[in-house]
Design an enzyme around this catalytic site. Structure first.
Site, PDB file in Angstrom:
ATOM      1  N   GLU A 167       0.828  -1.195   0.000  1.00  0.00           N
ATOM      2  CA  GLU A 167       0.000   0.000   0.000  1.00  0.00           C
ATOM      3  C   GLU A 167       0.866   1.251   0.000  1.00  0.00           C
ATOM      4  OE1 GLU A 167      -3.978  -1.444   2.488  1.00  0.00           O
ATOM      5  OE2 GLU A 167      -2.414  -0.301   3.518  1.00  0.00           O
ATOM      6  N   CYS A 168       0.631   2.154  -0.940  1.00  0.00           N
ATOM      7  CA  CYS A 168       1.196   3.501  -0.953  1.00  0.00           C
ATOM      8  C   CYS A 168       2.727   3.502  -0.849  1.00  0.00           C
ATOM      9  CB  CYS A 168       0.559   4.354   0.138  1.00  0.00           C
ATOM     10  SG  CYS A 168       0.772   6.136  -0.128  1.00  0.00           S
TER      11      CYS A 168
END
Length: 489
Positions: free
Chosen positions: A333-334
């Protein structure tokens, strides 16, 4: 029969009003006094939550009624708050700020659901009686919100404090429960940068900062009256919590846990554990290779500020890339997406990343994506079923250098930016990387799918089955591990 749960919502008129300083100082002093506390942060937030956890010496749980069903949010609060002497809930943005003109998902709506008294923190910079007018407006705007008192922030001196205090008490019939002066340079005790405050993991343990927070509470807050208000909250029903039953063999899921990668909701890790995962912390900075694991979870964080050191640990990056090439399930994620990209550019400097995905990223001066997200899964992948809706949030300054993306994606963005072009969710073999952060209580099947992917990988490593599952469904799309997982395999 209800349960007595002393509780307070620390809210503000806006972001940067002083909520975190008030909450942190109160947590620090009460912890020192031996009060056991449960700590909560309203909304999607990792950094403020980490500081609240640090000062309260307690896991901080996020209460977000957009990503998570309100009934589940209520249960999370009630079950964990009932185990402590006091619950502190820090709001976000302004008290009534939500996603629409009704204030949906606002701090006020959360306070009403939890039947919690609200203490309003007000920045008094360059204003006096007008503060009373604003407080009066808040107190009457929604009569179902119990505003129990006010804390003044950034008062300029004794006369300023007296005029504001007397105005509030006369015109609003509310007590002023504290008044903080301007504290340090720019009223900031903790350094900040592009995404907000520096994380506790990077700041390190600082007993002087903890003592400073206690000093602020003791000097400027009416602790006894705050506790009295918290204890006046009405009884709450606490639902019985069912202990999850683990099924299937235990698998080892590694996750980056170091000063770079710290953005993990506690419920995400707990959900993996409940599904049968042994969680294995790994340092992206200091470890030279992945240990024996069956899947890898890379959360968000600040790889851009540590890019040189990360890039210098080529051994770990190569280990991650090799494992992913050999079908290790990887969910990122991210910040994890940045780590798996080909490069990240910030200013005049470009740093090579792991290179699993042929995408080059750059840091921009303003956020590229900031807010809640909603995506529809439209391609097979190891972690989400096709056709499902995933709600989450994003906050990233990085974006693609070029518009074109070679890799396939599996998320059609209905709300939010993601990678751009209304897409998110890069896919390669058993790896998926997205800008969207998810909460396990809101995406209930995510943890089970990740553990199932890890089990398939372990079985494949033992020579029992093919982890790729490259079959096609009746739509002509490849049927991936995620679809089989959600079919009960």
């Amino acid at each position: 029969m209800g349960t007595e749960i002393p509780r307070l919502v620390i809210a503000g008129l806006s972001g940067d009003s002083g909520k975190t300083i008030v909450s942190s100082s109160l947590l620090s002093v009460l912890r020192q006094k031996g009060v056991s506390m449960s700590v909560f942060k309203k909304g999607p937030d990792y950094i403020d939550a980490a500081w609240l956890a640090a000062f309260g010496r307690s896991v901080c749980r996020n209460l977000d009624t957009y990503m998570v069903d309100p009934a589940t949010v209520y249960e999370t609060f009630a079950v964990h708050a009932a185990q402590s002497d006091l619950a502190i809930i820090e709001g976000n943005r302004g008290l009534f700020d939500g996603r629409d003109i009704e204030g949906t998902n606002s701090t006020a709506e959360l306070a009403k659901m939890l039947k919690a008294p609200v203490v309003l923190v007000v920045d008094t910079t360059k204003t006096t009686r007008t503060v009373a007018a604003i407080v009066k407006g808040c107190a009457t705007f929604d009569p179902d919100v119990e505003i129990a008192g006010v804390i003044l922030n950034r008062v300029a001196g004794k006369r300023h404090q007296r005029v504001v205090t007397e105005s509030i008490e006369k015109y609003c019939d509310l007590p002023v429960l504290g008044a903080l002066p301007k504290l340090g340079a720019n009223n900031q005790l903790i350094p900040s940068r592009h995404l907000g405050l520096v994380t506790p993991a990077e700041f390190g343990e600082d007993s002087a900062l903890d003592a400073r927070m206690r000093d602020i509470a003791e000097k400027y807050l009416d602790i006894d009256r705050l506790l009295k208000i918290a204890r006046s909250a009405e009884l709450l029903e606490v639902p019985l919590q069912k202990k999850p039953t683990k099924t299937g063999p235990t698998v080892r899921i590694g996750y980056f846990r170091d000063p770079v990668f710290t953005f993990y909701y506690p419920e995400n890790l707990e959900a993996l554990d409940a599904q049968g995962a042994e969680l294995v912390p790994i340092s992206s900075l200091d470890d030279s290779s992945l240990p024996a694991i069956d899947a890898l979870y890379i959360g968000g964080g600040f790889p851009e500020t540590h890019a040189e050191r990360l890039a210098g640990n080529r051994a770990m990056m190569q280990s991650v890339k090799d494992a992913a090439e050999n079908d290790l399930p990887v969910y990122a994620e991210c910040g994890g997406l940045i780590y798996l990209s080909r490069s990240i550019t910030w200013g005049a400097r470009t740093h090579k990343m792991a290179g699993l995905f042929s995408i080059d990223l750059k840091m921009n001066s303003k956020p590229v994506g900031h807010g809640y997200t909603k995506a529809k899964i439209d391609r097979s992948n190891p972690f989400f079923s096709v056709g499902s809706i995933v709600k989450g949030h994003e906050f990233h300054y990085s974006g693609k250098v070029t518009e074109e993306t070679e890799e396939a994606t599996c998320m059609s963005m209905e709300t939010g930016v993601g990678l751009g072009d209304s897409r998110d969710g890069l896919m390669y073999k058993n790896s998926l990387a997205c800008y969207t952060h998810v909460h396990a209580d809101g995406v209930r099947d995510w943890a089970a799918a990740m553990v199932n992917a890890a089990r398939r990988y372990r079985s494949a490593e033992a020579g029992q089955e093919n982890t790729k599952f490259r079959n096609t469904d009746n739509t002509g799309h490849e049927t991936g591990p995620g679809d089989l997982a959600f079919a009960g395999v």
